[in-house]
Structure formats: structure tokens, C-alpha cells
Write a protein that holds these residues in place. Sequence first.
Motif, short mmCIF file in Angstrom:
data_model
loop_
_atom_site.label_atom_id
_atom_site.label_comp_id
_atom_site.label_asym_id
_atom_site.label_seq_id
_atom_site.Cartn_x
_atom_site.Cartn_y
_atom_site.Cartn_z
N ASN A 34 0.82 -1.22 0.00
CA ASN A 34 0.00 0.00 0.00
C ASN A 34 0.85 1.27 0.00
N ILE A 35 2.00 1.22 0.64
CA ILE A 35 2.90 2.39 0.58
C ILE A 35 3.35 2.61 -0.86
N SER A 36 3.77 1.55 -1.51
CA SER A 36 4.24 1.71 -2.90
C SER A 36 3.11 2.11 -3.83
N GLU A 37 1.95 1.50 -3.69
CA GLU A 37 0.83 1.85 -4.55
C GLU A 37 0.40 3.30 -4.34
N GLY A 38 0.29 3.72 -3.09
CA GLY A 38 -0.13 5.08 -2.79
C GLY A 38 0.86 6.13 -3.26
N SER A 39 2.13 5.77 -3.27
CA SER A 39 3.16 6.76 -3.62
C SER A 39 3.14 7.19 -5.08
N ILE A 40 2.54 6.38 -5.93
CA ILE A 40 2.52 6.74 -7.35
C ILE A 40 1.29 7.55 -7.74
N LEU A 41 0.40 7.75 -6.78
CA LEU A 41 -0.81 8.52 -7.07
C LEU A 41 -0.50 10.01 -7.16
N GLN A 42 -1.34 10.71 -7.85
CA GLN A 42 -1.11 12.13 -8.11
C GLN A 42 -1.44 13.02 -6.92
N SER A 43 -2.39 12.61 -6.08
CA SER A 43 -2.81 13.50 -5.00
C SER A 43 -2.33 12.99 -3.64
N ASN A 44 -1.99 13.92 -2.77
CA ASN A 44 -1.60 13.57 -1.41
C ASN A 44 -2.77 12.95 -0.66
N ALA A 45 -4.00 13.38 -0.97
CA ALA A 45 -5.18 12.83 -0.30
C ALA A 45 -5.29 11.33 -0.57
N GLU A 46 -5.03 10.94 -1.81
CA GLU A 46 -5.08 9.51 -2.15
C GLU A 46 -3.94 8.75 -1.47
N PHE A 47 -2.76 9.34 -1.44
CA PHE A 47 -1.63 8.70 -0.78
C PHE A 47 -1.93 8.52 0.70
N LYS A 48 -2.53 9.52 1.33
CA LYS A 48 -2.90 9.43 2.74
C LYS A 48 -3.86 8.26 2.98
N LYS A 49 -4.77 8.05 2.04
CA LYS A 49 -5.72 6.94 2.16
C LYS A 49 -4.97 5.60 2.16
N PHE A 50 -4.01 5.45 1.27
CA PHE A 50 -3.24 4.21 1.20
C PHE A 50 -2.34 4.04 2.42
N LEU A 51 -1.82 5.13 2.95
CA LEU A 51 -1.05 5.05 4.19
C LEU A 51 -1.94 4.59 5.34
N GLY A 52 -3.19 5.00 5.32
CA GLY A 52 -4.15 4.52 6.31
C GLY A 52 -4.33 3.02 6.23
N TYR A 53 -4.38 2.49 5.01
CA TYR A 53 -4.47 1.03 4.84
C TYR A 53 -3.23 0.36 5.43
N SER A 54 -2.06 0.94 5.19
CA SER A 54 -0.82 0.38 5.72
C SER A 54 -0.81 0.39 7.24
N ILE A 55 -1.27 1.47 7.83
CA ILE A 55 -1.32 1.58 9.28
C ILE A 55 -2.25 0.52 9.86
N ARG A 56 -3.40 0.33 9.24
CA ARG A 56 -4.34 -0.69 9.72
C ARG A 56 -3.77 -2.09 9.55
N SER A 57 -3.06 -2.32 8.47
CA SER A 57 -2.44 -3.63 8.26
C SER A 57 -1.38 -3.90 9.32
N CYS A 58 -0.67 -2.87 9.72
CA CYS A 58 0.34 -3.03 10.77
C CYS A 58 -0.33 -3.41 12.09
N ALA A 59 -1.48 -2.82 12.39
CA ALA A 59 -2.24 -3.19 13.59
C ALA A 59 -2.70 -4.64 13.50
N GLU A 60 -3.06 -5.07 12.32
CA GLU A 60 -3.46 -6.46 12.11
C GLU A 60 -2.28 -7.41 12.38
N VAL A 61 -1.11 -7.02 11.94
CA VAL A 61 0.09 -7.82 12.21
C VAL A 61 0.31 -7.96 13.71
N VAL A 62 0.14 -6.88 14.45
CA VAL A 62 0.33 -6.92 15.90
C VAL A 62 -0.64 -7.91 16.54
#
Length: 116
Positions: free
Chosen positions: A50-78
Motif C-alpha cells: 500500500n505504501i508503494s501503490e499510494g506513492s505513485i498517485l497524483q494526489s496527497n489525499a489519495e496517498f494518505k488513504k493508502f497510508l491509512g491502509y498500511s497503518i491498519r495492516s500493521c495493527a493487524e500484524v500486531v
Amino acid sequence: MSFKFEKLIIWQKSMEIGENIFLITIKFPSDEKFNLTSQIRRAVDSIALNISEGSILQSNAEFKKFLGYSIRSCAEVVTCLYKAKNRNYISEENFQKLYSDCYHLTNMMIGFRNQL
């Protein structure tokens, strides 16, 4: 030549944690192959993906959304790490190391997202 996400410390760290999780799950019981082993591997891989996918998007808002997915996935790992520890698949030492890595990565991702 490189992709911009390859320079991100959060991506590099997520890749490192992903490999460490993969190595510890090799030792999980075979009856967990389609359960906890699969779940934690998919969750940890999702962080970097999700970090890599979000980083190629044109808007920061979209990248923030993908970072949110990454953060939630990290909580799932815990949560998966807790399950692995409770089932005696990993040692307390391995749990503490990976828990700490996930905690720090989550804070890094939140800080990065807040800077966008």
C-alpha cells in the motif's frame, strides 16, 4: 533509476519487517498454513504494497488513504503476533522485537502521513 517509494524509510522498514515475519512463520505448525500463517503474511505484505501503490498517485489525499491502509495492516500484524505468542509459536523475545518494530513503523507512517 528507481521508484520514489524505494527511497521512503517507511517502505524500507516495512520490507524488513515483512521478511522477518516470513522467517518466523516458516516455523509455525503446518495446520496454521491457511490460517494464522497466511493471515500475518498477507497483512505484513500489505503494509509495503500500500505504501508503494499510494506513492505513485497524483494526489496527497489519495496517498494518505493508502497510508491509512498500511497503518491498519500493521495493527493487524500486531494482533497476529499476539495470537502467535499466545499459541507458543513465537518466543517472548521475538514477540517483543516484532511488536516494537511494528509500533515504531506505525508511528513513522502516521508522522509521514501528517506531513503530506
